[in-house]
Scaffold this active site. Structure first.
Site, mmCIF file in Angstrom:
data_model
loop_
_atom_site.group_PDB
_atom_site.id
_atom_site.type_symbol
_atom_site.label_atom_id
_atom_site.label_comp_id
_atom_site.label_asym_id
_atom_site.label_seq_id
_atom_site.Cartn_x
_atom_site.Cartn_y
_atom_site.Cartn_z
ATOM 1 N N LYS A 10 -7.460 -5.231 -4.486
ATOM 2 C CA LYS A 10 -6.204 -5.508 -4.221
ATOM 3 C C LYS A 10 -5.836 -7.117 -3.984
ATOM 4 O O LYS A 10 -4.966 -7.711 -4.320
ATOM 5 C CB LYS A 10 -5.946 -4.869 -2.950
ATOM 6 N N ASN A 70 -8.558 -2.464 6.756
ATOM 7 C CA ASN A 70 -9.237 -3.188 5.876
ATOM 8 C C ASN A 70 -8.203 -3.744 4.916
ATOM 9 O O ASN A 70 -8.578 -4.149 3.797
ATOM 10 C CB ASN A 70 -9.887 -1.856 5.134
ATOM 11 N N ASP A 120 0.865 -1.242 0.127
ATOM 12 C CA ASP A 120 -0.103 -0.034 -0.067
ATOM 13 C C ASP A 120 0.843 1.118 0.048
ATOM 14 O O ASP A 120 2.221 1.259 0.243
ATOM 15 C CB ASP A 120 -0.948 -0.162 1.106
ATOM 16 N N LYS A 148 -17.610 15.264 2.033
ATOM 17 C CA LYS A 148 -16.498 15.200 1.451
ATOM 18 C C LYS A 148 -15.880 13.940 1.027
ATOM 19 O O LYS A 148 -16.309 12.799 1.438
ATOM 20 C CB LYS A 148 -15.562 15.737 2.497
ATOM 21 N N ASP A 196 -0.760 -1.569 6.242
ATOM 22 C CA ASP A 196 -0.959 -1.240 7.553
ATOM 23 C C ASP A 196 -2.234 -1.133 8.252
ATOM 24 O O ASP A 196 -2.551 -0.738 9.416
ATOM 25 C CB ASP A 196 -0.142 0.042 7.981
#
Length: 1169
Positions: free
Chosen positions: A792, A816, A399, A587, A813
């Site tokens: 992923k 999820n 990631d 947002k 890390d």
């Protein structure tokens, strides 16, 4: 309560305080008690259950069959020869598992017996945790651990909220806020709770810590009130209450149905490439064993076809044997030979491998180079089964945020109403020149005043247009920062320690006295930035949010929170302003916000977002929508219906969210910086030099991801960057893939990098998987952006199952990211400051990405070398052990006469040859660790499981067979047929001959291990030479006494007779030297003619200040072969201090110290060599 509870299998109904209906028509559901049972065994089932589990292993079951065969038929060896090693292995494993289970029993008893207080019969009753029932109301005090999964009813706070920490569950140390429904939040005493009449309907237990759906139906004055329940209402067992005096909660899940217990179920077992190779080798040797047994049986009957060999005078057959079936005799003889040769399968291999993996895993945690001083975090090993897999990695999937970067966000820039600003010392400064600007900047603090909750730019503003435009601009600025201050899930802690959370507690505090904490660092950075600008978020309750705007407190009613999810990629809040207006503030990623917007400076903002992304900044877009009263009534009703639904709640909520989050007005965009971790560029470059391909899988937008990839060295400037983005159809995607494949073919000289977005990836994997994989395989680096978590995991699986079957590592890390870590062959969790769920679910956890290089290049390299040699050596020494037994049958007409004594058969693998290889597999360092880390290309020498290839396996096997011929035929010819080698004129007998072969074999295989050892310590010397000494001492002791409990005394005085013969000593020395001389010659010629990169590095190490770790085979460059052979012979004969390693020796620690090197072992005086 006037309704029939549902009886669906996927829901449960809980009557609070177990007040069941009195109409007699309801049958209470059955729930388990609150006992936690982590133990596997009881006193009564331990022996049968443990034996059953152990004999499910193929090797154990095989030796059990051999032992039973020895008991049932007349075999040439005693049942003790296979029964005792099997008993030893089973007993050691049972003791280990029994002790571990005993510890689990003690832990269970401590947890189940913990005191708790439960509301019963209108009062508090003290009881034990195991006695809690579903429906009980439990009281928990500050800093206590929740004994079951509870739905929060009330707390000592007026708003019914409480703070908890779930560090023991998911590793996250930040406080989480949970809230009670308003109707129960006011019930703060036992007396009030005794009047509560309510029912909870919720889903059946599941392991997901972050998912809970239910509803509470409260009866008040004969009226039913329905309230939705979600994760914010559920207090998980194992979590701890913080900053709250006490709470009351009702137990909904107990015992083994709590989420904590469900998460303790073991993960799917990962098998390393070494383990798979070992199983393959076992099958091959099993075939060899069966073949030898069949050949021996056939030759026996062929030989005995001649009458003169059928019934020798010393072995006359009985009448029963003469009349028995030939088929039965053939089977019986086959089984007898099977027993005779069965030791070619090493029973102690499994035990030794397990011990090596378990003990070896401690070195990772002890390595100070993997310790992060700033966060006080050391490397963690969550599984020891994959140590050697660290040396076989071909793909690293990682990631970006929190893995390559620090995950510490700093607000840098923003775009408001089509204008770009950057923050400088709490002031918003417009980028570029501005009209009528005398100072060149705009101080937002000095330019804002507020009228009716809207701001306007004062005359001191350095940016002025027209009054009408000013009003519009002022409104946009005001709404933008209000949206930033209100649209979040940030919590607050202040300098105060008591009373936190009681209403508007922070209203009087200055911004500097507030400390924000959030699960999302982006949200924290934005709220802090808004506070510096002048709009300060000062606190919230379940129903209100408070902000200070230039010192003036405004209270907004929080109507609804539309939580963030990875599918929508946005979050929203619906608030009611003091003026009564209702707003939706949203947002999220620009790809999820901009398509929903119908107004605002959309194109300008899109350009600004791309410019921010090119700088490597993380971007979010901010928008709003205003509701009329009628619109809000519809939205409120639909949200209530979706949130109170027990069936398909998530799908219904998604539909409602889609209905609400539309027709937005764009306010602007934010840009925060997440700087790279230290030495990320060097680590990625080292991985590339080692032949490891790095794939970055991130959810960030295309421009941001590419910018970070360039800055961290994932993409370098000379690399040809190919793109597969913005594909709209399968045909378009296929054509683009074909073009990329052609470009790679045409420009095959240069390196290529590939950029793929999530949408294009979905199209590529749908119909064009092979073409996509062809393109990826020819790219040095791949960047996948705008990726969902499921995508992923799918990408990792795609590489795993490709024809090459490469070994993969997943580095993440976040919570999820667990599915990606578990999908990869090896999961590496990065221990962030507040997000450790991935680390807890990983196979290994490190504090920073830079530690990956040492984990792979040093630890992985050493672990693979050690265990690969261990496996090959085990089969080698067992071939040396059993092949003479097979060859000996040609001399005894396949009469099944054993060559070795039964005691030697039993102790060969257990005592005489086991310790040297175990110590080697723990301590071996064939080259200095610093060289391995500084020369990543050495990693290529062990890639693709080279040391356990069929070629290497055949070499060790042929080596074992050839040594066996030397042992047997050398002994036969050297002691001479019918030769008298003793002073009294006697000849060697069968047992003396067998003991001679056995002695040569023990010495040879032990010294062979010494030849393979490059890194010598006093422990290596002790177990290597000590094993040989122990064999001699044991044999003298065993053969020098008449043991009354032995059935026969065949070995009495045999060994003493052997060692008293000078001819025997000559034969032993000659055969050992012959065997080892061939090994030495092969090493010399291989290194002279075909040296590997590692061997060349050892030569470099020889000429450097660090002395060579290869004590036998490292020679200066340019030295002739003859000189090299002479040097090697000198080292074999006079093997004093073999390595002379200068690695910060420590005289204080006789074993090792860790001084920033993987191992530092106690010194030996090299001057004696």
């Amino acid at each position: 309560l006037g309704f029939d509870p549902p009886h669906q299998s996927d829901t449960r109904t809980i009557y609070i305080a177990n007040r069941f209906p009195q109409n007699g028509l309801y049958t209470p559901q059955k729930f388990i008690d609150n006992r936690i049972i982590s133990s596997k065994y009881t006193v009564w089932n331990f022996v049968p259950k443990n034996l059953f589990e152990q004999f499910r292993r193929v090797a154990n079951f095989y030796f059990l069959i051999i032992f039973l065969v020895q008991l049932m038929i007349d075999t040439p060896t005693s049942p003790i020869t296979s029964g005792l090693p099997l008993f030893f292995v089973i007993t050691v494993t049972a003791i280990k598992q029994g002790y571990e289970d005993w510890l689990r029993h003690n832990s269970d008893n401590e947890v189940n017996g913990a005191p708790v207080y439960v509301v019963r019969s209108g009062g508090l009753v003290k009881t034990r945790s195991k006695n809690i029932r579903v429906g009980d109301i439990v009281r928990i005090a500050k800093d206590e651990i929740f004994p079951a999964d509870l739905v929060l009813l009330s707390s000592d706070r007026l708003d019914g909220s409480c703070h908890v920490t779930t560090a023991s569950l998911d590793g996250e140390t930040n406080l989480k806020t949970h809230v009670a429904v308003p109707e129960t939040a006011v019930l703060q005493t036992v007396a009030n709770l005794d009047t509560l009449v309510a029912v909870i309907e919720c889903q059946q237990p599941e392991a997901d810590l972050y998912r809970f759906m239910g509803r509470m139906i409260i009866t008040q004055q004969m009226e039913e009130i329905v309230r939705p329940l979600g994760p914010e209402s559920l207090l998980l067992r194992g979590a701890r209450l913080k900053n709250t005096k006490e709470i009351f909660g009702v137990a909904v899940y107990t015992g083994m149905e709590t989420k904590m217990a469900l998460n303790y179920k073991s993960k799917s077992q990962k098998r390393s490439a070494v383990e798979k190779s070992m199983n393959t080798f076992l099958i091959i040797y099993l075939i060899i064993l069966i073949s030898e047994a069949i050949i021996s049986t056939i030759l026996k009957y062929t030989w005995q076809a001649e009458e003169k060999w059928d019934e020798p005078w010393y072995n006359q057959k009985t009448e029963h044997q003469r009349n028995s079936s030939k088929i039965l005799r053939f089977i019986s003889d086959f089984l007898a030979f099977l027993v005779l040769y069965n030791f070619i399968i090493p029973i102690s291999l499994y035990v030794t491998v397990e011990m090596q993996k378990f003990l070896g895993s401690f070195f990772i945690g002890w390595d100070l180079d993997l310790y992060h001083e700033e966060s006080d975090q050391k490397a963690q090993v969550n599984t020891s089964d994959l140590n050697e897999e660290l040396g076989q990695v071909e793909y690293v999937f990682t990631d970006k945020t929190g893995t390559l970067t620090e995950n510490e966000m700093q607000f840098r820039e923003c775009s408001i109403h089509g204008m770009k600003y950057q923050e400088i010392n709490g002031r918003l400064v417009p980028e570029g020149p501005t009209p009528d600007s005398s100072e060149g900047n705009l101080s937002y603090l000095s330019s804002l005043s507020h009228v009716n909750s809207l701001s306007h730019l004062t005359s001191s503003s350095s940016f002025r247009t027209s009054p009408e435009n000013d009003t519009e601009l002022i409104k946009e600025h005001d709404l933008f920062f209000k949206a930033v201050s209100l649209c979040h899930t940030v919590q607050i802690s202040s300098v105060q320690t008591d009373g936190i959370g009681d209403g508007p507690w922070q209203s009087s505090l200055a911004p500097s006295q507030l400390e924000y904490y959030a699960s999302s660092p982006d949200e924290k950075a934005l709220v802090e930035a808004a506070a510096r600008i002048g709009i300060v978020f000062v606190g919230n309750t379940e129903e209100t949010m408070e902000v200070k705007i230039l010192g003036k407190l405004e209270r907004y009613k929080l109507l609804h929170v539309l939580e963030f999810d990875s599918d929508r990629r946005r979050m929203s809040v619906i608030v009611q302003a003091p003026s009564g207006e209702r707003f939706l503030f949203a947002k999220g990623a620009e790809s999820s916000i901009l398509p929903k917007c119908i107004g605002g400076e959309i194109e300008k903002t899109r350009i600004h977002v791309d410019e921010f992304a090119l700088k490597g900044l993380r971007t979010l877009c901010v928008a709003y929508r205003q509701f009329t009263s009628k619109e809000y009534e519809v939205i409120d009703r639909r949200l209530f219906e979706a949130r109170t639904a027990l069936q398909q709640r998530e799908e219904k909520l998604a539909d409602v969210f889609h209905y609400i989050e539309k027709d937005l007005i764009l306010l602007g965009a934010t840009a925060v910086e997440d700087r790279l971790q230290d030495k990320v560029r060097e680590t990625i470059e080292a991985l590339r030099m080692a032949g490891i391909k790095v794939w970055v899988l991130t959810g960030d937008k295309h421009e941001t991801a590419v910018s970070v990839s360039l800055s961290c060295g994932h993409f370098h400037r000379t690399m040809n960057i190919l793109e597969l983005t913005n594909q709209k159809s399968d045909s378009e995607c296929a054509e683009q893939l074909r073009q990329l494949a052609r470009r790679i073919t045409e420009d095959h000289v240069i390196q290529h990098g590939l950029v793929v977005d999530g949408t294009s990836l979905s199209l590529a994997l749908r119909e064009h998987e092979k073409l996509f994989m062809e393109v990826c395989r020819n790219c040095s680096a791949v960047l996948c952006c705008r990726m969902a978590p499921l995508q992923k995991a799918k990408v990792i699986r795609l590489i795993k199952i490709s024809p090459e079957k490469p070994i993969t590592i997943g580095c993440w890390d976040g919570a999820n990211d667990v599915s990606m870590i578990q999908e990869a062959h090896v999961g590496i969790g990065i221990m962030g400051k507040e997000r450790r769920q991935a680390a807890r679910n990983s196979d290994y956890a490190i504090a920073r990405f830079k530690f990956l290089s040492k984990l792979l290049f040093v630890h992985g390299h050493f672990y693979y070398i050690r265990i690969a040699t261990l496996v090959q050596y085990f089969f080698y020494k067992n071939v040396c052990f059993i092949t003479p037994q097979f060859l000996y049958q040609f001399y005894c007409l396949f009469s099944q006469q054993t060559l070795y004594d039964s005691v030697y058969l039993t102790l060969y693998n257990i005592c005489f040859t086991s310790l040297p290889i175990l110590i080697y597999s723990l301590l071996e360092q064939h080259i200095d660790p610093h060289i391995l880390q500084n020369k990543p290309t050495l990693y290529r020498d062990i890639s693709k499981n080279r040391l356990l290839s069929i070629k290497t396996f055949l070499y060790w096997t042929i080596l074992g067979f050839s040594r066996s011929f030397i042992f047997l035929f050398g002994s036969y010819f050297l002691i001479g047929k019918d030769a008298s080698l003793l002073g009294n004129g006697q000849m060697f007998g069968n047992w003396t001959f067998g003991t001679l072969v056995f002695t040569v074999m023990v010495i040879t295989v032990t010294v062979k291990m010494a030849l393979e050892t490059h890194f010598w310590t006093w422990i290596n010397h002790l177990v290597t030479w000590g094993s040989i000494i122990f064999y001699f001492v044991f044999s003298l002791f065993y053969g020098g006494i008449l043991w009354p409990f032995l059935g026969s005394q065949n070995m009495y005085f045999v060994f003493i007779q052997l060692v008293s013969s000078g001819s025997a000593w000559f034969a032993i020395i000659l055969m050992v030297v012959t065997c080892l001389f061939l090994d030495v010659m092969k090493k010399v010629f291989d290194r002279q003619l075909h040296p590997t990169s590692t061997e060349k590095a050892q030569l470099t190490e020889t000429n450097s200040s660090i002395k060579c770790v290869d004590s036998l085979c490292c020679f200066p460059e340019g030295e002739t072969t003859c000189t090299s052979v002479r040097r090697m012979l000198e080292r074999v004969i006079g093997r004093c201090s073999p390595t002379h390693i200068s690695r910060s020796w420590s005289a204080s620690d006789p074993f090792y110290t860790n001084d920033r090197s993987i191992l530092t072992l106690s010194t030996m005086d090299s001057s004696t060599c």
